[in-house]
Design a protein around this motif. Structure first.
Motif, PDB file in Angstrom:
ATOM      1  N   HIS A 524     -16.904  16.364 -18.342  1.00 40.64           N
ATOM      2  CA  HIS A 524     -15.902  17.089 -17.068  1.00 40.64           C
ATOM      3  C   HIS A 524     -16.105  15.938 -15.820  1.00 40.64           C
ATOM      4  O   HIS A 524     -15.265  15.912 -15.123  1.00 40.64           O
ATOM      5  N   ASP A 525     -17.610  15.764 -15.719  1.00 40.37           N
ATOM      6  CA  ASP A 525     -17.416  14.666 -14.175  1.00 40.37           C
ATOM      7  C   ASP A 525     -16.630  13.776 -14.408  1.00 40.37           C
ATOM      8  O   ASP A 525     -16.261  13.525 -13.451  1.00 40.37           O
ATOM      9  N   VAL A 526     -16.378  12.604 -15.684  1.00 40.30           N
ATOM     10  CA  VAL A 526     -15.402  11.876 -15.577  1.00 40.30           C
ATOM     11  C   VAL A 526     -14.064  12.392 -15.541  1.00 40.30           C
ATOM     12  O   VAL A 526     -12.882  11.776 -14.603  1.00 40.30           O
ATOM     13  N   SER A 527     -13.838  13.616 -15.960  1.00 37.04           N
ATOM     14  CA  SER A 527     -12.381  13.488 -15.712  1.00 37.04           C
ATOM     15  C   SER A 527     -12.055  13.770 -14.290  1.00 37.04           C
ATOM     16  O   SER A 527     -10.919  13.769 -13.303  1.00 37.04           O
ATOM     17  N   GLU A 528     -12.920  14.788 -13.481  1.00 35.33           N
ATOM     18  CA  GLU A 528     -13.157  15.064 -12.010  1.00 35.33           C
ATOM     19  C   GLU A 528     -12.420  13.312 -11.488  1.00 35.33           C
ATOM     20  O   GLU A 528     -11.673  13.547 -10.276  1.00 35.33           O
ATOM     21  N   ALA A 529     -13.384  12.773 -11.854  1.00 36.90           N
ATOM     22  CA  ALA A 529     -13.437  11.564 -11.273  1.00 36.90           C
ATOM     23  C   ALA A 529     -12.671  10.729 -11.480  1.00 36.90           C
ATOM     24  O   ALA A 529     -11.595  10.229  -9.893  1.00 36.90           O
ATOM     25  N   ARG A 530     -11.487  10.709 -12.827  1.00 36.01           N
ATOM     26  CA  ARG A 530     -10.340  10.249 -12.823  1.00 36.01           C
ATOM     27  C   ARG A 530      -9.115  10.570 -11.850  1.00 36.01           C
ATOM     28  O   ARG A 530      -8.337   9.776 -11.907  1.00 36.01           O
ATOM     29  N   VAL A 531      -9.206  11.541 -11.623  1.00 32.92           N
ATOM     30  CA  VAL A 531      -8.243  12.432 -10.941  1.00 32.92           C
ATOM     31  C   VAL A 531      -8.648  11.821  -9.784  1.00 32.92           C
ATOM     32  O   VAL A 531      -7.249  11.997  -8.810  1.00 32.92           O
ATOM     33  N   ALA A 532      -9.370  11.623  -8.903  1.00 34.24           N
ATOM     34  CA  ALA A 532      -9.283  11.292  -7.739  1.00 34.24           C
ATOM     35  C   ALA A 532      -9.070   9.675  -7.935  1.00 34.24           C
ATOM     36  O   ALA A 532      -8.667   9.226  -6.131  1.00 34.24           O
ATOM     37  N   LEU A 533      -9.334   8.938  -8.896  1.00 38.07           N
ATOM     38  CA  LEU A 533      -9.164   7.995  -7.979  1.00 38.07           C
ATOM     39  C   LEU A 533      -8.116   7.846  -8.371  1.00 38.07           C
ATOM     40  O   LEU A 533      -7.628   6.532  -7.759  1.00 38.07           O
ATOM     41  N   ALA A 534      -7.345   8.281  -9.013  1.00 40.34           N
ATOM     42  CA  ALA A 534      -5.880   8.227  -9.455  1.00 40.34           C
ATOM     43  C   ALA A 534      -5.439   8.071  -7.797  1.00 40.34           C
ATOM     44  O   ALA A 534      -4.387   7.893  -7.936  1.00 40.34           O
ATOM     45  N   ASN A 535      -5.277   9.385  -7.789  1.00 37.90           N
ATOM     46  CA  ASN A 535      -5.136   9.883  -5.835  1.00 37.90           C
ATOM     47  C   ASN A 535      -5.421   8.486  -4.600  1.00 37.90           C
ATOM     48  O   ASN A 535      -3.790   8.373  -3.949  1.00 37.90           O
ATOM     49  N   SER A 536      -6.752   8.555  -5.030  1.00 38.02           N
ATOM     50  CA  SER A 536      -7.405   7.579  -3.949  1.00 38.02           C
ATOM     51  C   SER A 536      -6.320   6.114  -4.094  1.00 38.02           C
ATOM     52  O   SER A 536      -6.046   4.898  -3.646  1.00 38.02           O
ATOM     53  N   MET A 537      -6.213   5.513  -5.661  1.00 39.13           N
ATOM     54  CA  MET A 537      -4.485   4.286  -5.745  1.00 39.13           C
ATOM     55  C   MET A 537      -3.929   4.473  -5.652  1.00 39.13           C
ATOM     56  O   MET A 537      -3.318   3.385  -5.018  1.00 39.13           O
ATOM     57  N   ARG A 538      -3.080   5.691  -5.295  1.00 35.33           N
ATOM     58  CA  ARG A 538      -1.517   5.550  -4.586  1.00 35.33           C
ATOM     59  C   ARG A 538      -1.834   4.610  -3.215  1.00 35.33           C
ATOM     60  O   ARG A 538      -1.046   4.239  -2.784  1.00 35.33           O
ATOM     61  N   SER A 539      -2.634   4.873  -2.163  1.00 34.39           N
ATOM     62  CA  SER A 539      -3.248   4.834  -1.410  1.00 34.39           C
ATOM     63  C   SER A 539      -3.524   2.900  -1.116  1.00 34.39           C
ATOM     64  O   SER A 539      -3.671   2.526  -0.311  1.00 34.39           O
ATOM     65  N   ALA A 540      -4.021   2.362  -2.083  1.00 35.84           N
ATOM     66  CA  ALA A 540      -4.546   1.468  -2.205  1.00 35.84           C
ATOM     67  C   ALA A 540      -3.988   0.545  -1.520  1.00 35.84           C
ATOM     68  O   ALA A 540      -4.109  -0.584  -0.675  1.00 35.84           O
ATOM     69  N   LEU A 541      -2.817  -0.175  -1.598  1.00 38.42           N
ATOM     70  CA  LEU A 541      -1.793  -1.199  -1.385  1.00 38.42           C
ATOM     71  C   LEU A 541      -1.189  -0.673   0.213  1.00 38.42           C
ATOM     72  O   LEU A 541      -1.383  -1.583   0.609  1.00 38.42           O
ATOM     73  N   ASP A 542      -0.998   1.018   0.075  1.00 35.23           N
ATOM     74  CA  ASP A 542      -0.208   0.497   1.459  1.00 35.23           C
ATOM     75  C   ASP A 542      -0.899   0.481   2.573  1.00 35.23           C
ATOM     76  O   ASP A 542      -1.078   0.786   4.179  1.00 35.23           O
ATOM     77  N   ASP A 543      -2.203   1.276   2.213  1.00 36.26           N
ATOM     78  CA  ASP A 543      -3.716   0.394   3.296  1.00 36.26           C
ATOM     79  C   ASP A 543      -4.004  -0.721   3.261  1.00 36.26           C
ATOM     80  O   ASP A 543      -5.436  -0.740   4.315  1.00 36.26           O
ATOM     81  N   ASP A 544      -3.741  -1.573   2.510  1.00 33.51           N
ATOM     82  CA  ASP A 544      -4.339  -3.096   2.713  1.00 33.51           C
ATOM     83  C   ASP A 544      -5.520  -3.511   1.957  1.00 33.51           C
ATOM     84  O   ASP A 544      -6.883  -3.666   3.052  1.00 33.51           O
ATOM     85  N   GLN A 545      -6.372  -1.705   1.454  1.00 32.04           N
ATOM     86  CA  GLN A 545      -7.510  -2.006   0.843  1.00 32.04           C
ATOM     87  C   GLN A 545      -7.153  -2.829  -0.877  1.00 32.04           C
ATOM     88  O   GLN A 545      -8.737  -3.382  -0.462  1.00 32.04           O
ATOM     89  N   LEU A 546      -6.785  -3.583  -1.284  1.00 26.95           N
ATOM     90  CA  LEU A 546      -6.755  -4.450  -2.189  1.00 26.95           C
ATOM     91  C   LEU A 546      -6.637  -6.361  -1.601  1.00 26.95           C
ATOM     92  O   LEU A 546      -6.229  -6.628  -1.033  1.00 26.95           O
ATOM     93  N   PHE A 547      -7.984  -6.535  -1.995  1.00 27.10           N
ATOM     94  CA  PHE A 547      -7.650  -7.996  -1.431  1.00 27.10           C
ATOM     95  C   PHE A 547      -7.869  -9.338  -2.978  1.00 27.10           C
ATOM     96  O   PHE A 547      -8.947  -8.497  -4.151  1.00 27.10           O
ATOM     97  N   LEU A 548      -8.237 -10.827  -2.640  1.00 29.93           N
ATOM     98  CA  LEU A 548      -8.396 -11.568  -4.327  1.00 29.93           C
ATOM     99  C   LEU A 548      -9.617 -12.147  -3.502  1.00 29.93           C
ATOM    100  O   LEU A 548      -9.668 -12.805  -2.435  1.00 29.93           O
ATOM    101  N   LEU A 549     -10.077 -12.409  -4.491  1.00 29.82           N
ATOM    102  CA  LEU A 549     -11.429 -13.769  -4.085  1.00 29.82           C
ATOM    103  C   LEU A 549     -11.107 -14.594  -5.036  1.00 29.82           C
ATOM    104  O   LEU A 549     -10.067 -14.905  -6.183  1.00 29.82           O
ATOM    105  N   PHE A 550     -11.329 -15.909  -4.795  1.00 26.12           N
ATOM    106  CA  PHE A 550     -11.146 -17.308  -6.008  1.00 26.12           C
ATOM    107  C   PHE A 550     -12.164 -17.767  -6.136  1.00 26.12           C
ATOM    108  O   PHE A 550     -12.940 -18.603  -5.235  1.00 26.12           O
ATOM    109  N   GLN A 551     -12.479 -17.796  -7.561  1.00 20.94           N
ATOM    110  CA  GLN A 551     -13.497 -18.482  -8.229  1.00 20.94           C
ATOM    111  C   GLN A 551     -13.460 -20.110  -8.740  1.00 20.94           C
ATOM    112  O   GLN A 551     -12.400 -19.561  -9.491  1.00 20.94           O
ATOM    113  N   PRO A 552     -13.840 -21.057  -8.055  1.00 17.01           N
ATOM    114  CA  PRO A 552     -14.048 -22.669  -9.170  1.00 17.01           C
ATOM    115  C   PRO A 552     -13.970 -22.577 -10.059  1.00 17.01           C
ATOM    116  O   PRO A 552     -14.559 -21.955 -10.704  1.00 17.01           O
TER     117      PRO A 552
END
Length: 787
Positions: A524-552
């Motif tokens: 139940h807990d995982v199901s609710e967390a999954r729904v919340a994650l899917a909703n917030s992911m939709r705005s990740a790119l629009d709100d510039d929340q994603l970024f890259l790091l580079f490992q040598p």
């Protein structure tokens, strides 16, 4: 042409008491004693008594003669003379005096023929053109059971098998006329009718103006017995119902030397079509890999093996081959051949499959029955316990199925059940099990579940597949379902516990109007967390929340930077910085990974362009991509466009794909490799050695490098112990001429081990944490000054 011109022999006769009874001129010349003086004298007067006694026991001896010229060494040959009744009459004695002043070979050459013939192992004879036998040895008398005077009076041809006489006569005539050699296999026929198989060889000899056949015969009874035995074996092989194949041991190949008629009947191939080929050409592609591997291992180790595998007949038909293979050793104990016994068990296999299908599968839908479900679930739980993984059990009950039967008829109900069965099978993996319990109730066993989140995505896919209407008789029949989910080990440790828990969850779903209900609080807990994650992911790119790091990525020997790996991060407004493992699976399931992946490629190309602008050429940037990304038709075109827009030369961008993904779809992997190389991007194999590796397939790909799996690196304990997997994978990579990278390197012991075993490059926290673009350029500048 050979000639033979013997001198007059020194020979005389003696009676049983050893008294001389005859004396020829050659004897008188040698001993200097006339016949009148010697006849009636004992043989011992010519040589000492010891030599006489030795001669009587051996038939041939060396002695010293008492001649008028003094003692003289000689070789003496004694032959017993018998009368018609077989009673002994006396002895014929032949003397070959040693010639003074000649070589040993010349002395041997002067030995009388009569002194030699009885020592020959076979029969010896001299025969004239009329067929009379003039000289022979005792072996001829013994085989023909004839007395000397009988042989002297007989024609030599009459001693042979009557069936062979015409041919033998023709060969004798050709020998006298054309000086050819005789070579004849025939039987000597004795007086008692006993037949002795002989190989007769002879040649014409010219002697004192006459022509004679000098010949010998060798008893070939044993050879004939072996030939009869071999013929018997061949008839047995030809009559056998099982196929027999004999192959030569020539290393990796085992070329066929013999097949029997049953093999030809079973396979459809004639002996002429298979002799000289390796039997592997009949193997059914892609089937029975484990059995074939076990068979190859046994052949390499020269031991017996029993396998059951599938081959192809000449007409392309598949058949089951029960095969027993046994090595054959030569006289020195070396394996030279293998014998294979082939039994066509196709019919029995098909009968067994029919029985198994009737017992273990539902007759309407073809799904697993209740019995097979229990077996599969028990097996899945056993593996899950061993590997510490999850197993989910899903119980599905169709909503309103009675109304479907009442409204549209039972044929419509059966059609709905069949469609639902097909949809369920299409929605799960091959390793999962779909079963029909009874009526409209189905059970699924979802094995090897990495997380509860993964299980939720699968169940959601199932639910979506089920709710689509079913067309029957021009009507669209709505289908609904209630799903109950239970997971091992959260909801039970046995198959009965899990099915009971899933049944309870399904009934709760029915009471709440259908849909999906989970038995455990965790789900139940995982199901609710999954729904919340899917909703917030939709705005990740629009709100510039994603970024890259580079490992040598560092060169193991010099410590120079050889490239970077782009690593995605999400700066979540509530959870902080999240690693890809926390959200990429959901993005892959929802399809948002395509948009996110495109953004990552844009940022990676921009970083590679900035490196070149800063003077750091030849440092590729690696990007991880998922199956949903690289399987899209426009993926390669997008790579080419981005590299062109960023002005990147070939080799600047590396696309990392897990080894298991490439092997799962080899056709796509090969196409992807070729297309990436055409655009200037390179393919890098990630998680090398994490699962089953197909080295032959990797050789077909244009792979720039392989990255060792994290497990292989983490298994390297302190002081370099327990690194067998990493060492093996490094050797494999080098044998394939591929650069090997060790990633997730965290300890000095791991660095020392990888470096000492030839790992080309390394990457991990030991060298540097993932860096921002600016920090990565600063790291490069510092390393450049340090080196």
């Amino acid at each position: 042409m050979s000639t033979f011109a013997p001198a007059e022999q020194v020979s005389f006769l003696a009676d049983q008491a050893g008294t001389i009874t005859s004396w020829n001129p050659a004897c008188a010349a040698l001993f200097g004693r006339a016949a009148a003086d010697i006849i009636g004298q004992p043989v011992a007067s010519l040589l000492d008594r010891a030599s006489w006694l030795a001669l009587q026991g051996a038939a041939q001896s060396q002695a010293t003669l008492a001649t008028s010229a003094g003692p003289r060494p000689a070789s003496i040959h004694l032959m017993l003379q018998s009368g018609r009744d077989g009673a002994p009459l006396g002895y014929s004695i032949t003397i070959a005096p040693a010639v003074i002043g000649v070589s040993e070979g010349e002395r041997l050459g002067a030995t009388p023929l009569s002194a030699v013939v009885d020592l020959l192992p076979g029969t010896f004879y001299i025969m004239n053109r009329e067929g009379r036998v003039l000289l022979w040895n005792h072996n001829l008398e013994r085989l023909c059971e004839m007395m000397p005077d009988e042989i002297a009076a007989a024609n030599g041809i009459t001693m042979l098998d009557p069936r062979d006489r015409p041919g033998a006569l023709r060969q004798v005539e050709a020998m006298f006329d054309n000086n050819t050699e005789i070579a004849l296999e025939t039987d000597y026929v004795s007086r008692s009718g006993r037949e002795t198989p002989m190989l007769l060889r002879g040649a014409r000899i010219d002697c004192n103006g006459g022509q004679y056949i000098f010949g010998m015969g060798i008893d070939i009874s044993r050879q004939r017995a072996r030939e009869r035995q071999l013929a018997l074996y061949r008839r047995a092989l030809n009559a056998a119902r099982n196929g027999v194949i004999i192959a030569h041991d020539t290393g990796p190949d085992h070329l066929i030397e013999y097949v029997n008629p049953a093999f030809e009947r079973i396979t459809g191939y004639s002996a002429e079509e298979v002799i000289g080929r390796d039997s592997r050409f009949m193997a059914a592609p892609g089937l029975d890999a484990d059995e074939r591997s076990r068979m190859r291992r046994a052949l390499r180790e020269h031991r017996s093996v029993h396998v059951v595998l599938r081959n192809l007949r000449k007409n392309g038909e598949l058949f089951w081959n029960d095969l027993h293979i046994t090595p054959v050793h030569d006289d020195n104990g070396k394996v030279t051949h293998f014998i294979g016994i082939i039994n066509d068990v196709t019919a029995s296999k098909q009968r067994a499959e029919h029985v198994e299908t009737d017992v273990n599968h539902d007759s309407l839908t073809g799904l697993a029955s209740r019995t097979l479900l229990r077996d599969r679930l028990d097996h899945a739980l056993h593996l899950a316990q061993r590997h510490q993984t999850l197993v989910a059990t899903v119980l599905i009950d169709l909503d309103g199925f009675k109304a479907i039967n009442d409204t549209f008829g039972h044929d419509a109900g059966d059609a709905v059940l069949k469609v639902v069965a097909r949809r369920l099978q299409a929605a799960v993996r091959d390793s999962d099990t779909v079963a029909r319990m009874a009526g409209d109730e189905f059970v699924l066993v979802l094995v090897d579940q990495p997380t509860l989140r993964f299980t939720l995505r699968m169940v959601e896919r199932l639910r979506r597949a089920l709710i689509m209407p079913v067309s029957f008789g021009g009507n669209d029949i709505d289908v609904g379902a209630s799903l109950g989910v239970a997971a091992y080990p959260h909801d039970g440790a046995t198959s009965a516990d899990l099915i009971r828990a899933a049944d309870m969850a399904m009934h709760r779903a029915k009471r709440h109007g259908g849909g999906v209900h989970f038995h455990s609080r965790e789900m139940h807990d995982v199901s609710e967390a999954r729904v919340a994650l899917a909703n917030s992911m939709r705005s990740a790119l629009d709100d510039d929340q994603l970024f890259l790091l580079f490992q040598p990525r560092m060169e193991a020997r010099s410590g120079k930077v050889r490239g970077f790996e782009a690593l995605l991060r999400w700066r979540h407004p509530e959870h902080g910085v999240m690693l890809p493992a926390s959200f990429l699976a959901e993005a892959e399931e929802s399809g948002q990974i395509v948009e996110i992946g495109g953004w990552v490629l844009d940022q990676a190309c921009a970083f590679a362009r900035d490196l070149r602008s800063a003077g750091y050429a030849g440092l590729p940037v690696a990007v991880n991509v998922t199956h949903r990304e690289y399987s899209r038709p426009d993926f390669i075109a997008g790579i080419a466009r981005r590299m062109q827009e960023a002005g990147l030369p070939p080799g600047s961008l590396e696309i990392e794909i897990p080894e298991a993904d490439l092997i799962r779809n080899p056709g796509l992997g090969r196409d992807l490799s070729v297309q990436l190389r055409a655009t200037g991007a390179m393919l890098s194999v990630d998680q090398f050695g994490q699962g089953m590796s197909d080295l032959a397939f990797l050789q077909q790909l244009s792979v720039r490098q392989v990255k060792l799996s994290r497990k292989a690196v983490h298994d390297i304990a302190d002081h370099g112990r327990n690194g067998a997997l990493a060492r093996t994978l490094i050797d494999i990579g080098h044998n394939l001429d591929i650069t090997v990278v060790g990633e997730a390197v965290e300890t000095e012991a791991q660095v020392d081990f990888l470096r000492s075993h030839g790992c080309d490059q390394m990457q991990g926290q030991w060298f540097s944490a993932p860096l921002s673009a600016a920090a990565a350029r600063a790291f490069l500048k510092d390393r450049q000054h340090a080196l």
